[in-house]
Write an enzyme that holds these catalytic residues in place. Structure first.
Site, PDB file in Angstrom:
ATOM      1  N   ASP A 131       0.816  -1.211   0.000  1.00 39.99           N
ATOM      2  CA  ASP A 131       0.000   0.000   0.000  1.00 39.99           C
ATOM      3  C   ASP A 131       0.852   1.265   0.000  1.00 39.99           C
ATOM      4  O   ASP A 131       0.443   2.302   0.512  1.00 39.99           O
ATOM      5  CB  ASP A 131      -0.925  -0.008   1.230  1.00 39.99           C
ATOM      6  CG  ASP A 131      -2.073   0.988   1.105  1.00 39.99           C
ATOM      7  OD1 ASP A 131      -2.434   1.319  -0.024  1.00 39.99           O
ATOM      8  OD2 ASP A 131      -2.586   1.426   2.146  1.00 39.99           O
ATOM      9  N   CYS A 185     -19.646 -13.976  -4.703  1.00 44.58           N
ATOM     10  CA  CYS A 185     -20.597 -13.171  -3.938  1.00 44.58           C
ATOM     11  C   CYS A 185     -22.038 -13.633  -4.150  1.00 44.58           C
ATOM     12  O   CYS A 185     -22.890 -13.453  -3.269  1.00 44.58           O
ATOM     13  CB  CYS A 185     -20.483 -11.700  -4.318  1.00 44.58           C
ATOM     14  SG  CYS A 185     -19.041 -10.864  -3.619  1.00 44.58           S
ATOM     15  N   CYS A 211     -17.865   7.489   0.987  1.00 50.00           N
ATOM     16  CA  CYS A 211     -17.364   6.429   1.867  1.00 50.00           C
ATOM     17  C   CYS A 211     -16.849   7.032   3.183  1.00 50.00           C
ATOM     18  O   CYS A 211     -16.063   7.982   3.173  1.00 50.00           O
ATOM     19  CB  CYS A 211     -16.252   5.662   1.166  1.00 50.00           C
ATOM     20  SG  CYS A 211     -15.432   4.426   2.199  1.00 50.00           S
ATOM     21  N   CYS A 245     -20.004  -9.065   5.670  1.00 51.63           N
ATOM     22  CA  CYS A 245     -19.739 -10.157   4.722  1.00 51.63           C
ATOM     23  C   CYS A 245     -19.883 -11.533   5.382  1.00 51.63           C
ATOM     24  O   CYS A 245     -19.192 -11.833   6.366  1.00 51.63           O
ATOM     25  CB  CYS A 245     -18.334 -10.013   4.141  1.00 51.63           C
ATOM     26  SG  CYS A 245     -17.927 -11.307   2.927  1.00 51.63           S
TER      27      CYS A 245
END
Length: 341
Positions: A131, A185, A211, A245
């Site tokens: 990152d 998904c 967001c 999730c």
């Protein structure tokens, strides 16, 4: 065992939960997908995404000599329900990944260990990323078979859910690539439905400007008033879509205790931090990078959403703060608590 098998074994021993391989050119879909994201303006104030879009869109441009990309995942799965804190409006909700030690430091050390090990096995060149460079890590993770990019745009795995940091080792070695993971998904829309600010215009697309992670970390200046109440007590990041999730039923709590920190606390103690106290409190934490002003701005939004009149005096004390966004947030919080907004 051949080199690849030994590499995977070394990665697991180093603390990663998974290690897979792909080619640098295994993500031809990224340029178009990134271009559409930028054209829609979903990146908001993250100008760096547009400035380095040529590298971010094509890993082979980043380092043309690379022949293989080793993708690694490290779990940071929480030991508790990360959404429980939302039931305590006088307390600060901090994203799970930022509760402990800065993952950049922890993961990079593990990546360097893998890189050194690889060089010792076969003469080669390597570069490690976590990152910190324009690398399309999520797309590469799917291409390598680590997981797939879910409807919330984060990587999901059948083995560890979606609580994982991604790191990569680019190398000049030719290593056998793994099979690409497929989307699993299905018809689930849990991550879409839970988002407080409706940041997903459609599945697999994220409008960063809405967001909460973007708003509390990347966004400079005042947050749009229409979104402030949806922030709740989230002062750094948001875990709602990740926590929703169902694949997390396979997640195992992070083994590295450095990720199980206690960042957060009461809004009352956090809102009074000056720059020196802020830096001391969050030394070694990813929270430190947003600075005192943006942090206190977020805390003031949380105070305004708390409904706790006892916090009104603390907000009033910041209505003339030297930072314009902090002062604006303080005035908004006071108005909310007094029932004027």
């Amino acid at each position: 065992m051949d080199l690849k098998q030994r590499l995977v074994a070394e990665a697991l021993e180093a603390g990663f939960v998974a290690c897979r391989i792909c080619r640098p050119d295994a993500v031809p879909e990224v340029p178009a997908r990134l271009g559409a994201f930028l054209e829609a303006g979903y990146h908001g104030q993250m100008e760096w995404m547009e400035a380095r879009s040529n590298w971010r869109g094509d890993p082979s441009v980043l380092w043309p000599q690379a022949r293989s990309v080793i993708m690694l995942a490290e779990s940071y799965a929480p030991e508790h329900d990360p959404l429980e804190i939302l039931q305590h409006p006088d307390q600060a909700a901090v994203s799970v990944y930022a509760k402990g030690r800065d993952y950049h430091d922890v993961v990079k050390k593990r990546l360097k260990r893998i890189a050194r090990w690889l060089i010792a096995q076969e003469p080669c060149e390597v570069k490690v990323f976590v990152d910190t460079a324009p690398v399309p890590e999520k797309a590469l993770a799917q291409a390598a078979g680590l997981g797939w990019q879910g409807k919330h745009t984060n990587v999901v795995s059948r083995d560890w859910g979606n609580w994982a940091f991604l790191g990569s080792v680019f190398t000049t070695l030719e290593l056998e690539p793994d099979a690409r993971e497929v989307d699993r998904c299905g018809s689930c829309t849990a991550c879409q439905e839970i988002c407080p600010t409706k940041a997903f215009p459609e599945p697999y697309k994220l409008d960063g400007r809405r967001c909460i992670s973007y708003l509390t970390i990347e966004h400079r200046g005042p947050v749009d008033e229409e979104l402030r109440s949806a922030l709740g007590n989230r002062i750094y990041g948001c875990d709602d879509c990740l926590a929703a999730c169902p694949w997390n039923k396979f997640a195992v709590a992070a083994s590295d205790m450095r990720y199980h920190g206690t960042a957060g606390g009461s809004l009352a103690e956090l809102v009074v931090l000056d720059d020196t106290a802020f830096r001391a409190r969050f030394s070694g934490s990813p929270i430190k990078r947003i600075g005192r002003d943006r942090f206190v701005r977020n805390v003031l939004y949380a105070i305004g959403n708390s409904g706790d009149g006892a916090l009104c005096g603390l907000a009033q004390g910041l209505c003339e703060d030297a930072d314009a966004a902090v002062a604006d947030a303080a005035r908004w919080a006071v108005a909310r608590l007094l029932g004027d907004s």
